[in-house]
Design a protein around this motif. Structure first.
Motif, PDB file in Angstrom:
ATOM      1  N   UNK A 175       3.972   5.605  -5.733  1.00 31.13           N
ATOM      2  CA  UNK A 175       3.923   5.532  -7.198  1.00 31.13           C
ATOM      3  C   UNK A 175       2.833   6.455  -7.734  1.00 31.13           C
ATOM      4  N   UNK A 176       1.707   6.515  -7.062  1.00 34.38           N
ATOM      5  CA  UNK A 176       0.594   7.350  -7.526  1.00 34.38           C
ATOM      6  C   UNK A 176       0.702   8.804  -7.064  1.00 34.38           C
ATOM      7  N   UNK A 177       1.811   9.147  -6.423  1.00 35.78           N
ATOM      8  CA  UNK A 177       2.069  10.518  -5.926  1.00 35.78           C
ATOM      9  C   UNK A 177       1.060  10.960  -4.878  1.00 35.78           C
ATOM     10  N   UNK A 178       0.541  10.025  -4.091  1.00 33.71           N
ATOM     11  CA  UNK A 178      -0.396  10.348  -3.021  1.00 33.71           C
ATOM     12  C   UNK A 178       0.207  10.115  -1.642  1.00 33.71           C
ATOM     13  N   UNK A 179       1.495   9.959  -1.556  1.00 33.76           N
ATOM     14  CA  UNK A 179       2.143   9.655  -0.280  1.00 33.76           C
ATOM     15  C   UNK A 179       1.969  10.781   0.728  1.00 33.76           C
ATOM     16  N   UNK A 180       1.818  12.009   0.247  1.00 31.80           N
ATOM     17  CA  UNK A 180       1.653  13.135   1.165  1.00 31.80           C
ATOM     18  C   UNK A 180       0.377  13.003   2.003  1.00 31.80           C
ATOM     19  N   UNK A 181      -0.582  12.227   1.517  1.00 33.56           N
ATOM     20  CA  UNK A 181      -1.827  12.022   2.260  1.00 33.56           C
ATOM     21  C   UNK A 181      -1.553  11.246   3.550  1.00 33.56           C
ATOM     22  N   UNK A 182      -0.545  10.402   3.545  1.00 34.42           N
ATOM     23  CA  UNK A 182      -0.228   9.581   4.706  1.00 34.42           C
ATOM     24  C   UNK A 182       0.524  10.345   5.792  1.00 34.42           C
ATOM     25  N   UNK A 238       0.840  -1.205   0.000  1.00 33.48           N
ATOM     26  CA  UNK A 238       0.000   0.000   0.000  1.00 33.48           C
ATOM     27  C   UNK A 238       0.872   1.250   0.000  1.00 33.48           C
ATOM     28  N   UNK A 239       1.901   1.283   0.814  1.00 35.68           N
ATOM     29  CA  UNK A 239       2.812   2.435   0.844  1.00 35.68           C
ATOM     30  C   UNK A 239       3.480   2.641  -0.516  1.00 35.68           C
ATOM     31  N   UNK A 240       3.941   1.560  -1.124  1.00 37.14           N
ATOM     32  CA  UNK A 240       4.562   1.674  -2.445  1.00 37.14           C
ATOM     33  C   UNK A 240       3.570   2.200  -3.477  1.00 37.14           C
ATOM     34  N   UNK A 241       2.337   1.712  -3.424  1.00 36.66           N
ATOM     35  CA  UNK A 241       1.316   2.187  -4.355  1.00 36.66           C
ATOM     36  C   UNK A 241       1.030   3.674  -4.145  1.00 36.66           C
TER      37      UNK A 241
END
Length: 83
Positions: free
Chosen positions: A13-20, A7-10
């Motif tokens: 990759x989708x440039x949504x890591x800042x949401x976490x 999930x973290x890798x996804x």
């Protein structure tokens, strides 16, 4: 590969890591909302509003909520280098 890692890798990759990540803005927003809601609810009682320090009580509630949010979010550095 564990589910959480996938999930973290996804998310990266989708440039949504800042949401976490949790930021100071999020902490201030949570604390501010809790402060004003608690203060507003306590102010509905004229007895409490005129005789008790409701602003201090609301501040304590906001601090507790912010602390709970910090513990819940597993505090980490918001920006970290991926290797």
């Amino acid at each position: 590969m564990p589910y959480r890692r996938r999930v973290n890798d996804a998310m990266y990759v989708s440039s949504l890591a800042h949401v976490l990540s949790i930021s100071g803005y999020h902490m201030a927003l949570v604390a501010g909302v809790v402060f004003f809601v608690v203060r507003g609810l306590l102010a509905l009682s004229s007895h409490l509003a005129l005789r008790r320090p409701i602003k201090k009580w609301a501040a304590v509630a906001a601090l507790l909520a912010a602390t709970f949010y910090l513990v819940l979010s597993a505090p980490r550095v918001a920006t970290s280098a991926r290797t």
